[in-house]
Design an enzyme around this catalytic site. Structure first.
Site, PDB file in Angstrom:
ATOM      1  CB  ALA A  91      41.832  68.146  49.948  1.00 54.04           C
ATOM      2  CG  ASP A  92      46.982  66.495  45.827  1.00 56.62           C
ATOM      3  OD1 ASP A  92      46.383  65.537  45.295  1.00 56.62           O
ATOM      4  OD2 ASP A  92      48.223  66.597  45.848  1.00 56.62           O
TER       5      ASP A  92
END
Length: 201
Positions: A74-75
């Site tokens: 995730a970012d």
């Protein structure tokens, strides 16, 4: 808490916010922080493309170590117009970012990728939440920057912490702003068979 896992899940992130959100959702997981050079990703590309690419890169880097598990990368980024705001390195940068965000709307993009080496399935989703800050005084900005909270957070604030007082309005997923769109993540994991809400008899 009762787990909803059907299969092993790896979180390719060291974020305490993501860890807390997944734990609250009843997901059992292990953490393996992705070791990638984010500076090699062009920050000039569209924000949605930027977070999607980073989430996919993180997921695939860690998934290589766990062939029989689902890995989540995730970012999260904050964008004002076409400008991506990263994590402030110090007080001055935090003050600059908070001044940019004062009395205006910005976007918080979080992308997540779920992948597994022994499967052809790979899911990448990006969620955009619109957030509006109140008009901040110089004293408020400097005070908040001095708390130290901004320095490990995209855009220089934490909505789940002291920074809650900055936010006047939010449109979209709250957990997305914290760092992980839980509703969309749960739906994606369920579609892959990684989790289930059915009782095992």
């Amino acid at each position: 808490m009762k787990t909803i896992n059907k299969e092993s899940i790896i979180l390719a992130s060291g974020s305490p916010r993501r860890k807390e959100l997944m734990t609250q959702a009843g997901i059992d997981f292990k953490i393996h922080v992705a070791d990638i050079d984010e500076s090699k990703v062009d920050p000039g590309m569209p924000a949605e493309n930027y977070v999607c690419l980073l989430s996919k890169t993180k997921a695939q880097a860690v998934a290589a170590h766990y062939p029989d598990a689902w890995t989540i990368g995730a970012d999260t980024i904050v964008a004002v117009g076409n400008t991506i705001l990263g994590k402030p390195a110090g007080h001055r940068q935090a003050v600059t970012m908070l001044t940019q965000l004062s009395n205006r709307e910005h976007s918080v993009f979080t992308a997540f990728t779920i992948t597994r080496p022994d499967s052809d399935d790979l899911i990448t989703r990006v969620v955009n939440t619109r957030v509006r800050f109140k008009a901040l005084s110089k004293d408020e900005i400097n005070w908040y920057a001095d708390t130290g909270e901004p320095y490990d957070k995209a855009g220089g604030y934490g909505i789940q912490g002291i920074g809650a007082f900055l936010v006047k309005e939010i449109s979209g997923s709250y957990t997305n702003v914290v760092g992980l769109p839980v509703c969309e993540l749960i739906d994606a994991l369920a579609s892959l068979g990684a989790i289930s809400f059915k009782e095992v008899k």
